[in-house]
Design a protein around this motif. Structure first.
Motif, PDB file in Angstrom:
ATOM      1  N   GLY A 197       0.891  -1.224   0.340  1.00  0.00           N
ATOM      2  CA  GLY A 197      -0.006   0.286  -0.043  1.00  0.00           C
ATOM      3  C   GLY A 197       0.857   1.289  -0.587  1.00  0.00           C
ATOM      4  N   THR A 198       1.856   1.364   0.738  1.00  0.00           N
ATOM      5  CA  THR A 198       2.946   2.358   0.984  1.00  0.00           C
ATOM      6  C   THR A 198       3.604   3.131  -0.420  1.00  0.00           C
ATOM      7  OG1 THR A 198       2.696   2.119   3.055  1.00  0.00           O
ATOM      8  CG2 THR A 198       5.018   3.172   2.174  1.00  0.00           C
ATOM      9  N   ALA A 199       4.048   2.083  -0.988  1.00  0.00           N
ATOM     10  CA  ALA A 199       4.872   2.093  -2.521  1.00  0.00           C
ATOM     11  C   ALA A 199       3.823   1.887  -3.098  1.00  0.00           C
ATOM     12  CB  ALA A 199       5.118   0.464  -2.622  1.00  0.00           C
ATOM     13  N   LEU A 200       2.646   1.946  -3.692  1.00  0.00           N
ATOM     14  CA  LEU A 200       1.954   1.975  -5.076  1.00  0.00           C
ATOM     15  C   LEU A 200       1.068   3.207  -4.551  1.00  0.00           C
ATOM     16  CD1 LEU A 200      -0.225  -1.868  -4.854  1.00  0.00           C
ATOM     17  CD2 LEU A 200       1.502  -0.205  -7.013  1.00  0.00           C
ATOM     18  N   MET A 201       1.242   3.513  -3.389  1.00  0.00           N
ATOM     19  CA  MET A 201       0.224   4.781  -2.654  1.00  0.00           C
ATOM     20  C   MET A 201       0.691   6.099  -3.309  1.00  0.00           C
ATOM     21  SD  MET A 201      -2.252   6.073  -2.201  1.00  0.00           S
ATOM     22  CE  MET A 201      -2.646   7.292  -3.676  1.00  0.00           C
ATOM     23  N   ALA A 202       3.265   5.414  -3.230  1.00  0.00           N
ATOM     24  CA  ALA A 202       3.563   6.852  -3.610  1.00  0.00           C
ATOM     25  C   ALA A 202       3.866   7.143  -5.071  1.00  0.00           C
ATOM     26  CB  ALA A 202       5.156   6.505  -3.214  1.00  0.00           C
ATOM     27  N   VAL A 203       3.570   5.672  -5.936  1.00  0.00           N
ATOM     28  CA  VAL A 203       2.745   6.075  -7.219  1.00  0.00           C
ATOM     29  C   VAL A 203       1.454   7.067  -7.945  1.00  0.00           C
ATOM     30  CG1 VAL A 203       3.380   4.753  -9.609  1.00  0.00           C
ATOM     31  CG2 VAL A 203       5.096   3.681  -7.651  1.00  0.00           C
ATOM     32  N   ILE A 204       0.552   6.306  -6.873  1.00  0.00           N
ATOM     33  CA  ILE A 204      -0.233   6.907  -6.798  1.00  0.00           C
ATOM     34  C   ILE A 204      -0.239   9.076  -7.279  1.00  0.00           C
ATOM     35  CG2 ILE A 204      -2.866   7.456  -6.822  1.00  0.00           C
ATOM     36  CD1 ILE A 204      -2.423   3.999  -6.692  1.00  0.00           C
ATOM     37  N   GLY A 205       0.502   9.108  -6.132  1.00  0.00           N
ATOM     38  CA  GLY A 205       0.030   9.974  -5.106  1.00  0.00           C
ATOM     39  C   GLY A 205       1.389  10.474  -6.351  1.00  0.00           C
ATOM     40  N   TRP A 206       2.195  10.297  -7.081  1.00  0.00           N
ATOM     41  CA  TRP A 206       3.185  10.841  -8.386  1.00  0.00           C
ATOM     42  C   TRP A 206       2.163  10.829  -9.633  1.00  0.00           C
ATOM     43  CZ3 TRP A 206       4.105   8.683 -12.623  1.00  0.00           C
ATOM     44  CH2 TRP A 206       4.845   8.981 -13.808  1.00  0.00           C
ATOM     45  N   TRP A 207       1.607  10.045  -9.759  1.00  0.00           N
ATOM     46  CA  TRP A 207       0.784   9.826 -10.958  1.00  0.00           C
ATOM     47  C   TRP A 207      -0.653  11.021 -10.510  1.00  0.00           C
ATOM     48  CZ3 TRP A 207      -4.202   6.429 -12.246  1.00  0.00           C
ATOM     49  CH2 TRP A 207      -4.174   6.752 -13.781  1.00  0.00           C
ATOM     50  N   LEU A 208      -1.162  10.751 -10.075  1.00  0.00           N
ATOM     51  CA  LEU A 208      -2.764  11.346  -9.603  1.00  0.00           C
ATOM     52  C   LEU A 208      -2.807  13.209  -8.975  1.00  0.00           C
ATOM     53  CD1 LEU A 208      -5.910   8.973  -8.454  1.00  0.00           C
ATOM     54  CD2 LEU A 208      -5.565  10.122 -11.112  1.00  0.00           C
ATOM     55  N   PHE A 209      -1.865  12.985  -8.495  1.00  0.00           N
ATOM     56  CA  PHE A 209      -1.708  14.427  -7.027  1.00  0.00           C
ATOM     57  C   PHE A 209      -0.336  14.930  -7.707  1.00  0.00           C
ATOM     58  CE2 PHE A 209      -4.388  11.313  -4.720  1.00  0.00           C
ATOM     59  CZ  PHE A 209      -5.590  12.097  -5.052  1.00  0.00           C
ATOM     60  N   LYS A 210       0.257  14.642  -8.586  1.00  0.00           N
ATOM     61  CA  LYS A 210       1.510  15.313  -9.682  1.00  0.00           C
ATOM     62  C   LYS A 210       3.012  15.732  -8.472  1.00  0.00           C
ATOM     63  CE  LYS A 210      -0.551  15.633 -12.782  1.00  0.00           C
ATOM     64  NZ  LYS A 210      -0.850  14.160 -14.002  1.00  0.00           N
ATOM     65  N   GLU A 211       2.841  14.451  -7.430  1.00  0.00           N
ATOM     66  CA  GLU A 211       3.824  14.347  -6.021  1.00  0.00           C
ATOM     67  C   GLU A 211       4.744  14.583  -6.507  1.00  0.00           C
ATOM     68  OE1 GLU A 211       0.413  13.754  -2.629  1.00  0.00           O
ATOM     69  OE2 GLU A 211       1.615  11.932  -3.201  1.00  0.00           O
ATOM     70  N   SER A 212       6.216  14.710  -6.314  1.00  0.00           N
ATOM     71  CA  SER A 212       7.563  14.459  -6.540  1.00  0.00           C
ATOM     72  C   SER A 212       8.059  12.613  -5.767  1.00  0.00           C
ATOM     73  CB  SER A 212       8.669  15.199  -5.011  1.00  0.00           C
ATOM     74  OG  SER A 212       8.346  14.664  -3.915  1.00  0.00           O
ATOM     75  N   LEU A 213       8.579  12.778  -7.232  1.00  0.00           N
ATOM     76  CA  LEU A 213       8.949  10.524  -6.634  1.00  0.00           C
ATOM     77  C   LEU A 213      10.460  11.193  -6.929  1.00  0.00           C
ATOM     78  CD1 LEU A 213       7.603   8.138  -6.479  1.00  0.00           C
ATOM     79  CD2 LEU A 213       7.879   8.163  -8.136  1.00  0.00           C
ATOM     80  N   THR A 214      10.947  11.322  -6.003  1.00  0.00           N
ATOM     81  CA  THR A 214      12.717  11.833  -6.132  1.00  0.00           C
ATOM     82  C   THR A 214      13.027  10.467  -5.959  1.00  0.00           C
ATOM     83  OG1 THR A 214      13.228  11.444  -3.834  1.00  0.00           O
ATOM     84  CG2 THR A 214      12.367  13.787  -4.692  1.00  0.00           C
ATOM     85  N   PRO A 215      14.589  10.375  -6.591  1.00  0.00           N
ATOM     86  CA  PRO A 215      15.736   9.000  -6.436  1.00  0.00           C
ATOM     87  C   PRO A 215      15.250   8.232  -5.384  1.00  0.00           C
ATOM     88  CG  PRO A 215      16.601  11.036  -7.719  1.00  0.00           C
ATOM     89  CD  PRO A 215      14.921  11.666  -6.997  1.00  0.00           C
ATOM     90  N   LEU A 216      15.402   9.327  -4.039  1.00  0.00           N
ATOM     91  CA  LEU A 216      15.395   8.877  -2.658  1.00  0.00           C
ATOM     92  C   LEU A 216      13.881   8.186  -2.166  1.00  0.00           C
ATOM     93  CD1 LEU A 216      16.685   7.987   0.237  1.00  0.00           C
ATOM     94  CD2 LEU A 216      15.719  10.355   0.632  1.00  0.00           C
ATOM     95  N   LYS A 217      12.861   8.884  -2.877  1.00  0.00           N
ATOM     96  CA  LYS A 217      11.574   7.745  -2.717  1.00  0.00           C
ATOM     97  C   LYS A 217      11.615   6.450  -3.417  1.00  0.00           C
ATOM     98  CE  LYS A 217       8.444  11.583  -1.617  1.00  0.00           C
ATOM     99  NZ  LYS A 217       7.507  12.244  -2.186  1.00  0.00           N
ATOM    100  N   LEU A 218      12.008   6.385  -4.351  1.00  0.00           N
ATOM    101  CA  LEU A 218      12.499   5.163  -5.547  1.00  0.00           C
ATOM    102  C   LEU A 218      13.211   4.328  -4.877  1.00  0.00           C
ATOM    103  CD1 LEU A 218      12.660   6.917  -9.055  1.00  0.00           C
ATOM    104  CD2 LEU A 218      10.537   5.699  -8.067  1.00  0.00           C
ATOM    105  N   ALA A 219      13.874   4.783  -4.393  1.00  0.00           N
ATOM    106  CA  ALA A 219      14.991   3.310  -3.723  1.00  0.00           C
ATOM    107  C   ALA A 219      14.531   3.098  -2.355  1.00  0.00           C
ATOM    108  CB  ALA A 219      16.445   4.734  -3.448  1.00  0.00           C
ATOM    109  N   SER A 220      13.821   4.343  -1.705  1.00  0.00           N
ATOM    110  CA  SER A 220      12.548   3.640  -0.614  1.00  0.00           C
ATOM    111  C   SER A 220      11.899   2.592  -0.872  1.00  0.00           C
ATOM    112  CB  SER A 220      12.139   4.967   0.138  1.00  0.00           C
ATOM    113  OG  SER A 220      13.421   5.590   0.921  1.00  0.00           O
ATOM    114  N   ILE A 221      10.929   2.801  -1.392  1.00  0.00           N
ATOM    115  CA  ILE A 221      10.278   1.669  -2.236  1.00  0.00           C
ATOM    116  C   ILE A 221      10.544   1.034  -2.474  1.00  0.00           C
ATOM    117  CG2 ILE A 221       8.802   1.085  -4.244  1.00  0.00           C
ATOM    118  CD1 ILE A 221       7.985   4.886  -4.224  1.00  0.00           C
ATOM    119  N   ALA A 222      11.660   0.928  -3.298  1.00  0.00           N
ATOM    120  CA  ALA A 222      12.412  -0.420  -3.862  1.00  0.00           C
ATOM    121  C   ALA A 222      12.445  -1.372  -2.777  1.00  0.00           C
ATOM    122  CB  ALA A 222      13.690  -0.613  -4.779  1.00  0.00           C
TER     123      ALA A 222
END
Length: 109
Positions: free
Chosen positions: A67-92
């Motif tokens: 839920g956390t990982a997917l919500m970060a992507v949904i936040g980026w896609w739907l709400f134009k939130e940032s998706l930084t390299p650190l966020k991507l590494a954290s999702i991984a």
């Protein structure tokens, strides 16, 4: 529906609820607010059914991690939130942790 299907549906319901929480604008919009309550209600009901068949530690880790990982992507896609390299590494790292739990044999209760 099998336990893994129930868990996937619980995750989907939680994602709908969380995205609706953002869209509810502090519960000032009716339809998104109703979706929050229904989504979380359905998600917890499905989690309750899932933990009858799978270990709760595994179920909760997958539900919250996915839920956390997917919500970060949904936040980026739907709400134009940032998706930084650190966020991507954290999702991984979250995904790696969920995979590790599954490989550890955390299946049936």
């Amino acid at each position: 529906m099998n336990a893994w299907g129930l868990l996937a549906a619980a995750i989907a319901a939680e994602l709908v609820a969380t995205a609706s929480l953002k869209a509810s604008a502090g519960f000032s919009r009716l339809l998104p607010s109703v979706m929050v309550v229904l989504g979380y209600g359905v998600s917890f009901w499905l989690l309750g059914l899932t933990v009858k068949k799978l270990e709760i530690s595994t179920v909760y880790a997958i539900w919250s991690g996915a839920g956390t990982a997917l919500m970060a992507v949904i936040g980026w896609w739907l709400f134009k939130e940032s998706l930084t390299p650190l966020k991507l590494a954290s999702i991984a790292l979250i995904v790696a942790g969920v995979v590790g739990l599954n490989l550890s044999g955390g299946g049936h209760a």
